[in-house]
Design a protein around this motif. Structure first.
Motif, PDB file in Angstrom:
ATOM      1  N   GLY A  57       8.548  -4.606  17.867  1.00 30.98           N
ATOM      2  CA  GLY A  57       7.371  -3.932  17.327  1.00 30.98           C
ATOM      3  C   GLY A  57       6.679  -4.694  16.218  1.00 30.98           C
ATOM      4  N   ALA A  58       5.554  -4.129  15.786  1.00 33.47           N
ATOM      5  CA  ALA A  58       4.740  -4.710  14.728  1.00 33.47           C
ATOM      6  C   ALA A  58       4.926  -3.920  13.437  1.00 33.47           C
ATOM      7  CB  ALA A  58       3.265  -4.710  15.140  1.00 33.47           C
ATOM      8  N   PHE A  59       4.520  -4.543  12.322  1.00 32.98           N
ATOM      9  CA  PHE A  59       4.743  -3.957  11.000  1.00 32.98           C
ATOM     10  C   PHE A  59       3.453  -3.983  10.183  1.00 32.98           C
ATOM     11  CE2 PHE A  59       8.812  -5.307  12.545  1.00 32.98           C
ATOM     12  CZ  PHE A  59       9.677  -4.297  12.143  1.00 32.98           C
ATOM     13  N   ASP A  60       3.262  -2.924   9.408  1.00 34.74           N
ATOM     14  CA  ASP A  60       2.102  -2.842   8.529  1.00 34.74           C
ATOM     15  C   ASP A  60       2.274  -3.707   7.292  1.00 34.74           C
ATOM     16  OD1 ASP A  60       0.539  -0.611   9.919  1.00 34.74           O
ATOM     17  OD2 ASP A  60       2.529   0.257   9.699  1.00 34.74           O
ATOM     18  N   VAL A  61       3.512  -3.861   6.843  1.00 32.76           N
ATOM     19  CA  VAL A  61       3.829  -4.718   5.698  1.00 32.76           C
ATOM     20  C   VAL A  61       5.093  -5.493   6.031  1.00 32.76           C
ATOM     21  CG1 VAL A  61       4.490  -4.818   3.254  1.00 32.76           C
ATOM     22  CG2 VAL A  61       2.788  -3.147   4.009  1.00 32.76           C
ATOM     23  N   ILE A  62       5.056  -6.799   5.786  1.00 29.98           N
ATOM     24  CA  ILE A  62       6.250  -7.628   5.905  1.00 29.98           C
ATOM     25  C   ILE A  62       6.507  -8.293   4.563  1.00 29.98           C
ATOM     26  CG2 ILE A  62       7.344  -9.598   7.030  1.00 29.98           C
ATOM     27  CD1 ILE A  62       5.767  -8.981   9.531  1.00 29.98           C
ATOM     28  N   LEU A  63       7.711  -8.106   4.049  1.00 29.56           N
ATOM     29  CA  LEU A  63       8.136  -8.716   2.791  1.00 29.56           C
ATOM     30  C   LEU A  63       9.074  -9.874   3.100  1.00 29.56           C
ATOM     31  CD1 LEU A  63       9.166  -5.342   1.136  1.00 29.56           C
ATOM     32  CD2 LEU A  63       7.009  -6.530   0.742  1.00 29.56           C
ATOM     33  N   CYS A  64       8.899 -10.957   2.374  1.00 28.95           N
ATOM     34  CA  CYS A  64       9.791 -12.106   2.520  1.00 28.95           C
ATOM     35  C   CYS A  64      10.087 -12.588   1.095  1.00 28.95           C
ATOM     36  CB  CYS A  64       9.133 -13.183   3.370  1.00 28.95           C
ATOM     37  SG  CYS A  64      10.215 -14.569   3.769  1.00 28.95           S
ATOM     38  N   GLY A  65      11.102 -11.983   0.482  1.00 31.08           N
ATOM     39  CA  GLY A  65      11.356 -12.189  -0.937  1.00 31.08           C
ATOM     40  C   GLY A  65      12.390 -13.263  -1.218  1.00 31.08           C
ATOM     41  N   ASN A  66      11.928 -14.401  -1.733  1.00 32.45           N
ATOM     42  CA  ASN A  66      12.810 -15.507  -2.126  1.00 32.45           C
ATOM     43  C   ASN A  66      13.775 -15.890  -1.011  1.00 32.45           C
ATOM     44  OD1 ASN A  66      11.514 -15.597  -4.549  1.00 32.45           O
ATOM     45  ND2 ASN A  66      13.140 -14.617  -5.731  1.00 32.45           N
ATOM     46  N   VAL A  84      10.807  -0.583  -2.693  1.00 28.03           N
ATOM     47  CA  VAL A  84       9.690  -0.279  -1.793  1.00 28.03           C
ATOM     48  C   VAL A  84       9.777   1.138  -1.237  1.00 28.03           C
ATOM     49  CG1 VAL A  84       8.673  -0.911   0.446  1.00 28.03           C
ATOM     50  CG2 VAL A  84       9.231  -2.677  -1.216  1.00 28.03           C
ATOM     51  N   ARG A  85      10.947   1.704  -1.211  1.00 24.72           N
ATOM     52  CA  ARG A  85      11.088   3.083  -0.730  1.00 24.72           C
ATOM     53  C   ARG A  85      10.247   4.052  -1.558  1.00 24.72           C
ATOM     54  NH1 ARG A  85      17.280   4.089  -0.922  1.00 24.72           N
ATOM     55  NH2 ARG A  85      16.682   6.172  -0.236  1.00 24.72           N
ATOM     56  N   ALA A  86       9.959   3.680  -2.806  1.00 24.09           N
ATOM     57  CA  ALA A  86       9.135   4.541  -3.655  1.00 24.09           C
ATOM     58  C   ALA A  86       7.691   4.627  -3.153  1.00 24.09           C
ATOM     59  CB  ALA A  86       9.148   4.023  -5.094  1.00 24.09           C
ATOM     60  N   ARG A  87       7.283   3.700  -2.279  1.00 22.37           N
ATOM     61  CA  ARG A  87       5.929   3.741  -1.715  1.00 22.37           C
ATOM     62  C   ARG A  87       5.853   4.690  -0.519  1.00 22.37           C
ATOM     63  NH1 ARG A  87       2.881   1.753  -5.641  1.00 22.37           N
ATOM     64  NH2 ARG A  87       1.291   0.830  -4.312  1.00 22.37           N
ATOM     65  N   ARG A  88       6.984   5.298  -0.172  1.00 19.31           N
ATOM     66  CA  ARG A  88       7.087   6.305   0.889  1.00 19.31           C
ATOM     67  C   ARG A  88       6.582   5.789   2.250  1.00 19.31           C
ATOM     68  NH1 ARG A  88       4.044  11.196  -1.755  1.00 19.31           N
ATOM     69  NH2 ARG A  88       2.736   9.453  -2.407  1.00 19.31           N
ATOM     70  N   PRO A  89       7.130   4.683   2.706  1.00 18.21           N
ATOM     71  CA  PRO A  89       6.731   4.187   4.028  1.00 18.21           C
ATOM     72  C   PRO A  89       7.267   5.082   5.138  1.00 18.21           C
ATOM     73  CG  PRO A  89       8.563   2.907   3.180  1.00 18.21           C
ATOM     74  CD  PRO A  89       8.138   3.833   2.065  1.00 18.21           C
ATOM     75  N   GLY A  90       6.651   4.977   6.295  1.00 16.06           N
ATOM     76  CA  GLY A  90       7.132   5.744   7.424  1.00 16.06           C
ATOM     77  C   GLY A  90       8.479   5.264   7.910  1.00 16.06           C
ATOM     78  N   PRO A 135       0.829  -1.209   0.000  1.00 17.84           N
ATOM     79  CA  PRO A 135       0.000   0.000   0.000  1.00 17.84           C
ATOM     80  C   PRO A 135       0.863   1.258   0.000  1.00 17.84           C
ATOM     81  CG  PRO A 135      -0.735  -1.564   1.676  1.00 17.84           C
ATOM     82  CD  PRO A 135       0.584  -2.059   1.182  1.00 17.84           C
ATOM     83  N   LEU A 136       0.318   2.340  -0.503  1.00 20.63           N
ATOM     84  CA  LEU A 136       1.018   3.617  -0.455  1.00 20.63           C
ATOM     85  C   LEU A 136       1.137   4.098   0.986  1.00 20.63           C
ATOM     86  CD1 LEU A 136      -0.496   5.547  -3.488  1.00 20.63           C
ATOM     87  CD2 LEU A 136       1.914   4.928  -3.183  1.00 20.63           C
ATOM     88  N   GLN A 137       2.305   4.586   1.314  1.00 17.82           N
ATOM     89  CA  GLN A 137       2.598   5.179   2.618  1.00 17.82           C
ATOM     90  C   GLN A 137       2.249   4.265   3.801  1.00 17.82           C
ATOM     91  OE1 GLN A 137       0.473   9.004   1.911  1.00 17.82           O
ATOM     92  NE2 GLN A 137       2.493   9.941   1.960  1.00 17.82           N
TER      93      GLN A 137
END
Length: 227
Positions: A98-107, A54-60, A34-36
């Motif tokens: 802490g908890a995360f809004d998005v977790i990536l697990c790439g390959n 993913v930095r292009a999605r401007r996460p906090g 998701p954005l931001q």
């Protein structure tokens, strides 16, 4: 020994990022973010290619973890401002609170000792309404289809400058794919591990892309209490 393998892999892995199927896979993954989003965890960041995208999605905030110091160092160079932490996905990730809004697990899932346990740890770290995005090589995966698609896209001459590191990566991948210590799933096996996830093929159909919860079933995140 396992860490040494990934340290060696890190020195030649980035050649893969120049292949068109890899670029498309990264775009697909980022499209599920998701954005931001507030906090993002790249669990097994490798050399930081996905983190950078993913930095292009401007996460906090982005936290990138990996077991290999060489992988982490290469990711740091690409991703200033991202928090990098050395951590083993076979552990409990206590190094990353802490908890995360998005977790990536790439390959990465194929290389952990107990994928079911690792997924349980990652799920437990999702914030309410959070999203887990996983890619992992499928059962029967190979490198031929990936190279064939790249050549179809950009021509055989595009391999000229990358052929030597690509051969090194290919040799390691052949060993990984043939090792009984690694885990390669059918769609049904991955679905059983993840539960209610949307799963589709990516990376020249040599990997699965799974999103949990399924975007069709995802609910908006609950508002966070102000501090």
């Amino acid at each position: 020994m396992r860490r040494l393998l990934w340290d060696v892999y890190a020195r030649c892995y980035d050649v893969v990022a120049r292949l068109s199927p890899y670029e498309r896979m990264v775009c697909e993954i980022v499209g599920e973010v998701p954005l931001q989003p507030g906090r993002v965890l790249d669990a097994g960041c490798g050399t930081g290619n996905l983190t950078r995208a993913v930095r292009a999605r401007r996460p906090g905030e982005i936290v990138a973890v990996d077991l290999s110091p060489v992988m982490l160092e290469r990711s740091r160079r690409k991703n200033p401002g991202v928090t990098h932490v050395r951590a083993d996905l076979d552990g409990d990730l206590r190094e990353v609170p802490g908890a995360f809004d998005v977790i990536l697990c790439g390959n990465v899932l194929y290389a952990v000792t107990d994928p079911e346990r690792t997924l349980a740890v990652l799920k437990s770290r999702l914030a309410p309404g959070g999203r887990l995005i996983v890619t992992t090589p499928r059962a029967g995966a190979g490198v031929t289809a990936i190279l064939r698609e790249h050549v179809r896209d950009r021509g055989v001459l595009s391999l000229g400058r990358i052929i030597l590191p690509l051969l090194a990566v290919g040799a390691i991948n052949v060993w990984l794919l043939g090792s009984a210590a690694h885990h390669f799933f059918t769609r049904d096996q991955l679905a059983a591990l993840l539960g209610e996830a949307e799963i589709r093929a990516t990376y020249s159909e040599q990997a699965w892309l799974a999103v949990l919860p399924s975007p069709r079933d995802a609910r908006p995140s609950r508002p966070r209490a102000s501090s």
